[in-house]
Design an enzyme around this catalytic site. Structure first.
Site, PDB file in Angstrom:
ATOM      1  N   SER A  63       0.877  -1.166   0.027  1.00  0.00           N
ATOM      2  CA  SER A  63      -0.008  -0.011  -0.089  1.00  0.00           C
ATOM      3  C   SER A  63       0.718   1.102   0.030  1.00  0.00           C
ATOM      4  CB  SER A  63      -0.986   0.027   1.233  1.00  0.00           C
ATOM      5  OG  SER A  63      -1.226   1.153   1.732  1.00  0.00           O
ATOM      6  N   SER A  64       0.281   2.353  -0.512  1.00  0.00           N
ATOM      7  CA  SER A  64       0.938   3.565  -0.425  1.00  0.00           C
ATOM      8  C   SER A  64       1.243   4.354   0.821  1.00  0.00           C
ATOM      9  CB  SER A  64       0.249   4.541  -1.482  1.00  0.00           C
ATOM     10  OG  SER A  64      -0.994   4.890  -0.776  1.00  0.00           O
ATOM     11  N   CYS A  65       0.786   3.736   1.975  1.00  0.00           N
ATOM     12  CA  CYS A  65       1.087   3.977   3.229  1.00  0.00           C
ATOM     13  C   CYS A  65       2.312   3.590   3.712  1.00  0.00           C
ATOM     14  CB  CYS A  65      -0.047   3.806   4.209  1.00  0.00           C
ATOM     15  SG  CYS A  65      -0.056   1.936   4.408  1.00  0.00           S
ATOM     16  N   TYR A  89       0.191  -0.964  10.222  1.00  0.00           N
ATOM     17  CA  TYR A  89      -0.109  -1.447   9.069  1.00  0.00           C
ATOM     18  C   TYR A  89       1.098  -1.186   8.079  1.00  0.00           C
ATOM     19  CZ  TYR A  89      -2.509  -2.380   4.291  1.00  0.00           C
ATOM     20  OH  TYR A  89      -2.991  -2.793   3.172  1.00  0.00           O
ATOM     21  N   LYS A 104       3.541  -3.881   5.964  1.00  0.00           N
ATOM     22  CA  LYS A 104       3.828  -4.095   4.553  1.00  0.00           C
ATOM     23  C   LYS A 104       5.193  -3.945   4.100  1.00  0.00           C
ATOM     24  CE  LYS A 104      -0.376  -4.904   3.086  1.00  0.00           C
ATOM     25  NZ  LYS A 104      -0.819  -6.208   2.523  1.00  0.00           N
ATOM     26  N   HIS A 159     -13.027   2.966   3.822  1.00  0.00           N
ATOM     27  CA  HIS A 159     -12.054   4.050   3.282  1.00  0.00           C
ATOM     28  C   HIS A 159     -13.144   4.977   2.967  1.00  0.00           C
ATOM     29  CE1 HIS A 159      -8.934   0.692   2.833  1.00  0.00           C
ATOM     30  NE2 HIS A 159      -8.253   1.774   3.301  1.00  0.00           N
TER      31      HIS A 159
HETATM   32  O1  GFB Z   1      -9.670   6.273   3.025  1.00  0.00           O
HETATM   33  P1  GFB Z   1      -9.218   6.674   4.244  1.00  0.00           P
HETATM   34  O2  GFB Z   1     -10.071   6.269   5.434  1.00  0.00           O
HETATM   35  O3  GFB Z   1      -7.725   6.459   4.358  1.00  0.00           O
HETATM   36  O4  GFB Z   1      -9.297   8.262   4.635  1.00  0.00           O
HETATM   37  P2  GFB Z   1      -6.250   7.130   4.206  1.00  0.00           P
HETATM   38  C1  GFB Z   1      -8.633   9.284   3.564  1.00  0.00           C
HETATM   39  C2  GFB Z   1      -9.260  10.787   3.995  1.00  0.00           C
HETATM   40  O5  GFB Z   1     -10.587  10.881   3.752  1.00  0.00           O
HETATM   41  C3  GFB Z   1      -8.729  11.098   5.498  1.00  0.00           C
HETATM   42  C4  GFB Z   1     -11.148  11.439   5.084  1.00  0.00           C
HETATM   43  O6  GFB Z   1      -8.328  12.479   5.223  1.00  0.00           O
HETATM   44  C5  GFB Z   1     -10.236  10.885   6.161  1.00  0.00           C
HETATM   45  O7  GFB Z   1     -10.236  11.950   7.316  1.00  0.00           O
HETATM   46  N1  GFB Z   1     -12.988  11.101   5.370  1.00  0.00           N
HETATM   47  C6  GFB Z   1     -13.697  11.910   4.949  1.00  0.00           C
HETATM   48  C7  GFB Z   1     -13.104   9.954   5.355  1.00  0.00           C
HETATM   49  N2  GFB Z   1     -14.783  11.325   5.320  1.00  0.00           N
HETATM   50  C8  GFB Z   1     -14.387   9.978   5.783  1.00  0.00           C
HETATM   51  C9  GFB Z   1     -15.518   8.924   5.977  1.00  0.00           C
HETATM   52  O8  GFB Z   1     -16.552   8.919   5.898  1.00  0.00           O
HETATM   53  N3  GFB Z   1     -14.489   7.829   6.146  1.00  0.00           N
HETATM   54  C10 GFB Z   1     -13.104   7.822   5.871  1.00  0.00           C
HETATM   55  N4  GFB Z   1     -12.468   6.564   6.002  1.00  0.00           N
HETATM   56  N5  GFB Z   1     -12.542   8.725   5.780  1.00  0.00           N
HETATM   57  C11 GFB Z   1      -5.713   4.850   4.792  1.00  0.00           C
HETATM   58  C12 GFB Z   1      -4.538   4.049   5.618  1.00  0.00           C
HETATM   59  O9  GFB Z   1      -5.289   5.857   4.958  1.00  0.00           O
HETATM   60  O10 GFB Z   1      -5.682   4.274   3.417  1.00  0.00           O
HETATM   61  C13 GFB Z   1      -4.383   2.405   5.327  1.00  0.00           C
HETATM   62  O11 GFB Z   1      -5.182   3.953   6.990  1.00  0.00           O
HETATM   63  C14 GFB Z   1      -4.153   2.121   3.886  1.00  0.00           C
HETATM   64  O12 GFB Z   1      -3.304   2.008   5.981  1.00  0.00           O
HETATM   65  C15 GFB Z   1      -5.234   2.818   2.958  1.00  0.00           C
HETATM   66  O13 GFB Z   1      -2.671   2.801   3.316  1.00  0.00           O
HETATM   67  C16 GFB Z   1      -5.130   2.689   1.395  1.00  0.00           C
HETATM   68  O14 GFB Z   1      -5.989   7.105   2.936  1.00  0.00           O
HETATM   69  O15 GFB Z   1      -6.160   8.232   5.180  1.00  0.00           O
END
Ligand code: GFB
Length: 309
Positions: free
Chosen positions: A109-111, A138, A142, A181
């Site tokens: 993953s890109s993280c 995580y 990875k 996500h």
């Molecule tokens: O997709 P996401 O959960 O993962 O969140 P990351 C991306 C951005 O969207 C963050 C915002 O800035 C969140 O605060 N966001 C806004 C929301 N509304 C929402 C919502 O309702 N749900 C969610 N989930 N986010 C993950 C990593 O990071 O990405 C993992 O934690 C992995 O390790 C994955 O790499 C691909 O992009 O921030």
């Protein structure tokens, strides 16, 4: 090269990534695909994994089994994200070595990149700085997976490769509002708000973080391509090469769903890493490019999930 009758094991075939790879292999005419649901085969268990490899002796392995989740799930279940992922990947990679797998692809993953790495993220930026705290466990797992593949290549001559996809979306995504996500979460939130006539939708964070989104079918296509073309240590970024802000994404999904109410930003929720745009130069040079436009991809998954027109 994978033949149509090669024994190909997809670890994690029920997930979004594994199921996309499964569809791709079937479309390409492969007819000796090995799949097992996690209830039947717990890849965290060393003995069970060893028995499985002994019985099936796969020739090729796509390692897409993982514990995954969005920003809150990563932040909350840190122990599970570290333990489950390390166990799954250690067992599968080691047994692939024990049973002479011809080629294995590990998906990350890109993280894995440092939180403040220069953008776009080049493969060489790995381990040059501190990780984003919300997904550090995580990311550590990875990174260990990449190093496992490289170490087994170096010490034992195994053809184990790694690929690092950007943020993904597609069929079989997780729509649980706490664990998913951002993209599936927003589709569900706007859809339900429209259906219920709710005046406001709460979106997390400030809306300023930038994210890149790749459709799982594009990813599967890239994985299939690289499984035939890439045979080196290190890893390959898989992305589209452009990103958008969470605010722009929210507007786009709101528009596709046709929701007319207001967006409220819950700034108590974490933003996560400010930006993680993949540099796809290496992938482009290898000869692959994404084809599914974000808007089209969102329309398609929305239709599939909520059966809209
Ligand atoms: O997709 P996401 O959960 O993962 O969140 P990351 C991306 C951005 O969207 C963050 C915002 O800035 C969140 O605060 N966001 C806004 C929301 N509304 C929402 C919502 O309702 N749900 C969610 N989930 N986010 C993950 C990593 O990071 O990405 C993992 O934690 C992995 O390790 C994955 O790499 C691909 O992009 O921030």
């Amino acid at each position: 090269m994978m033949q149509k009758d090669s024994r190909i094991y997809i670890a994690g075939h029920r997930g979004m990534v594994g199921s996309a790879i499964h569809r791709k292999l079937l479309r390409e005419g492969h007819d000796n695909i090995i799949v097992k649901a996690s209830q039947e085969l717990d890849l965290r268990n060393q003995q069970v994994t060893a028995d499985f490899f002994k019985e099936h002796k796969p020739e090729y392995v796509f390692l897409a089994a993982a514990k995954v989740g969005g920003i809150l799930a990563n932040n909350e279940y840190k122990a599970d994200f570290l333990y489950d992922n390390l166990m799954i990947q250690n067992n599968v990679i080691h047994q692939a070595y024990e049973y002479g797998v011809k080629k294995l692809m590990f998906l990350g993953s890109s993280c894995i990149y440092p939180k403040m790495a220069p953008q776009p993220l080049k493969e060489e930026y790995l381990l040059t700085g501190l990780l984003e705290p919300t997904n550090e466990p995580y990311a550590v797992a990875k990174i260990a997976g990449i190093k496992m593949c490289d170490a087994y290549r170096y010490q034992y001559g195994c053809n184990f490769i790694s690929v690092m996809p950007t943020n993904l979306y597609g069929p079989n995504d997780n729509y649980d509002l706490q664990k998913s996500h951002v993209l599936p979460a927003l589709i569900r939130k706007f859809h339900e708000a429209k259906a219920n006539g709710t005046a406001e939708v709460v979106v997390w964070g400030t809306g300023t973080p930038l994210r890149e989104f790749l459709h799982a079918d594009d990813l599967a296509d890239a994985c299939y391509y690289l499984m035939q073309q890439y045979n080196d240590a290190g890893f390959v970024n898989i992305g589209v090469g452009t990103d958008i802000s969470i605010a722009e994404l929210a507007e786009m999904i709101k528009d596709i769903v046709g929701y007319k109410g207001k967006i409220i930003w819950d700034t108590e929720k974490p933003d996560g890493t400010p930006r993680k745009l993949m540099d796809v130069t290496k992938l482009t040079k290898l000869g692959w490019k994404a084809t599914i436009q974000l808007k089209d991809g969102i329309k398609e998954v929305y239709k599939q999930k909520f059966d809209t027109n």
